[in-house]
Write a protein that holds these residues in place. Sequence first.
Motif, PDB file in Angstrom:
ATOM      1  N   ALA A   1       0.836  -1.210   0.000  1.00 53.52           N
ATOM      2  CA  ALA A   1       0.000   0.000   0.000  1.00 53.52           C
ATOM      3  C   ALA A   1       0.868   1.256   0.000  1.00 53.52           C
ATOM      4  O   ALA A   1       0.612   2.209  -0.746  1.00 53.52           O
ATOM      5  N   LEU A   2       1.909   1.265   0.819  1.00 53.83           N
ATOM      6  CA  LEU A   2       2.825   2.406   0.854  1.00 53.83           C
ATOM      7  C   LEU A   2       3.545   2.576  -0.484  1.00 53.83           C
ATOM      8  O   LEU A   2       3.710   3.691  -0.972  1.00 53.83           O
ATOM      9  N   ALA A   3       3.946   1.462  -1.085  1.00 50.84           N
ATOM     10  CA  ALA A   3       4.615   1.516  -2.385  1.00 50.84           C
ATOM     11  C   ALA A   3       3.666   2.060  -3.456  1.00 50.84           C
ATOM     12  O   ALA A   3       4.057   2.871  -4.306  1.00 50.84           O
ATOM     13  N   PHE A   4       2.395   1.642  -3.400  1.00 52.47           N
ATOM     14  CA  PHE A   4       1.372   2.118  -4.330  1.00 52.47           C
ATOM     15  C   PHE A   4       1.243   3.637  -4.236  1.00 52.47           C
ATOM     16  O   PHE A   4       1.226   4.338  -5.254  1.00 52.47           O
ATOM     17  N   GLU A   5       1.133   4.152  -3.019  1.00 50.87           N
ATOM     18  CA  GLU A   5       0.992   5.603  -2.839  1.00 50.87           C
ATOM     19  C   GLU A   5       2.217   6.348  -3.344  1.00 50.87           C
ATOM     20  O   GLU A   5       2.095   7.384  -4.003  1.00 50.87           O
ATOM     21  N   GLU A   6       3.400   5.832  -3.044  1.00 50.02           N
ATOM     22  CA  GLU A   6       4.622   6.497  -3.498  1.00 50.02           C
ATOM     23  C   GLU A   6       4.716   6.466  -5.024  1.00 50.02           C
ATOM     24  O   GLU A   6       5.014   7.484  -5.654  1.00 50.02           O
ATOM     25  N   ASP A   7       4.444   5.323  -5.630  1.00 49.77           N
ATOM     26  CA  ASP A   7       4.519   5.188  -7.091  1.00 49.77           C
ATOM     27  C   ASP A   7       3.540   6.100  -7.816  1.00 49.77           C
ATOM     28  O   ASP A   7       3.803   6.528  -8.943  1.00 49.77           O
ATOM     29  N   ASN A   8       2.405   6.380  -7.188  1.00 47.86           N
ATOM     30  CA  ASN A   8       1.353   7.169  -7.837  1.00 47.86           C
ATOM     31  C   ASN A   8       1.265   8.614  -7.357  1.00 47.86           C
ATOM     32  O   ASN A   8       0.348   9.335  -7.757  1.00 47.86           O
ATOM     33  N   GLY A   9       2.175   9.027  -6.497  1.00 47.20           N
ATOM     34  CA  GLY A   9       2.181  10.415  -6.036  1.00 47.20           C
ATOM     35  C   GLY A   9       0.999  10.775  -5.154  1.00 47.20           C
ATOM     36  O   GLY A   9       0.572  11.930  -5.130  1.00 47.20           O
ATOM     37  N   ILE A  10       0.478   9.808  -4.417  1.00 49.99           N
ATOM     38  CA  ILE A  10      -0.658  10.063  -3.524  1.00 49.99           C
ATOM     39  C   ILE A  10      -0.130  10.759  -2.265  1.00 49.99           C
ATOM     40  O   ILE A  10       0.678  10.205  -1.538  1.00 49.99           O
ATOM     41  N   GLY A  11      -0.611  11.969  -2.024  1.00 48.10           N
ATOM     42  CA  GLY A  11      -0.136  12.733  -0.886  1.00 48.10           C
ATOM     43  C   GLY A  11      -1.125  12.824   0.269  1.00 48.10           C
ATOM     44  O   GLY A  11      -0.848  13.441   1.283  1.00 48.10           O
ATOM     45  N   TYR A  12      -2.291  12.228   0.126  1.00 50.44           N
ATOM     46  CA  TYR A  12      -3.306  12.290   1.182  1.00 50.44           C
ATOM     47  C   TYR A  12      -3.294  10.976   1.968  1.00 50.44           C
ATOM     48  O   TYR A  12      -2.782   9.961   1.505  1.00 50.44           O
ATOM     49  N   PRO A  13      -3.852  10.995   3.184  1.00 50.46           N
ATOM     50  CA  PRO A  13      -3.796   9.800   4.033  1.00 50.46           C
ATOM     51  C   PRO A  13      -4.776   8.712   3.591  1.00 50.46           C
ATOM     52  O   PRO A  13      -5.803   8.999   2.975  1.00 50.46           O
ATOM     53  N   SER A  14      -4.427   7.482   3.925  1.00 58.55           N
ATOM     54  CA  SER A  14      -5.306   6.341   3.665  1.00 58.55           C
ATOM     55  C   SER A  14      -5.432   5.490   4.916  1.00 58.55           C
ATOM     56  O   SER A  14      -4.415   5.090   5.494  1.00 58.55           O
ATOM     57  N   LEU A  15      -6.670   5.239   5.316  1.00 57.14           N
ATOM     58  CA  LEU A  15      -6.926   4.312   6.411  1.00 57.14           C
ATOM     59  C   LEU A  15      -6.576   2.899   5.959  1.00 57.14           C
ATOM     60  O   LEU A  15      -6.801   2.542   4.803  1.00 57.14           O
ATOM     61  N   TYR A  16      -6.035   2.108   6.868  1.00 60.05           N
ATOM     62  CA  TYR A  16      -5.687   0.723   6.560  1.00 60.05           C
ATOM     63  C   TYR A  16      -6.814  -0.173   7.049  1.00 60.05           C
ATOM     64  O   TYR A  16      -7.110  -0.236   8.233  1.00 60.05           O
TER      65      TYR A  16
END
Length: 196
Positions: free
Chosen positions: A125-140
Amino acid sequence: MSTRSRAVLLSAVAAVAGLTLSACGKGGTSGGGGDTHFVTGHDGIATVAEGERAAAPDLSGKTIDGKTLDVADYRGEIVVVNVWGSWCSPCREEAKYFAKVSKDYSGKGVQFVGINTRDTSTTPALAFEEDNGIGYPSLYDPTGRLMLRFKKGTLNPQLIPSTLILDKEGRVAARALEPLDDTTLLKMLKPVLAEK
């Protein structure tokens, strides 16, 4: 397995798939709760008139980076909630659009929050956010318990990906049960943002 057994199994799978698709495709009957006051447009976006919206359930917990988040803390802002998984191809397709629109609307009364589900650890999940430039939080939410908090008969996230728009009062104003591009996402967001 005999040819007859395979045919029976395939027929059963097809019937279940058909029922699932028909349940998700008709506005106003989500969860079997009768008239829910929402309408699904030809674009797949279901909306609810301002005076008939249901409150979103408690959406709080740990984020994929170990922080604590409560969506209720964003009352007074429009909240875009995107349910996703790193394993989900349509989620990967739409991620760049969510990253772009979230940046474009930062500081304009709009908060984006992801709900990461069915990932067995936070590493992908962290890799997904980094790869896609997601800067907002995500609940797990690996087991989907947050999705189950939505009451039957409300606009709820039934598929992955799903996107919800919460109004300034924390009520569900719109939902899409398909991957979105920036144009469709803005088509959901702008009418709610324009409300007084």
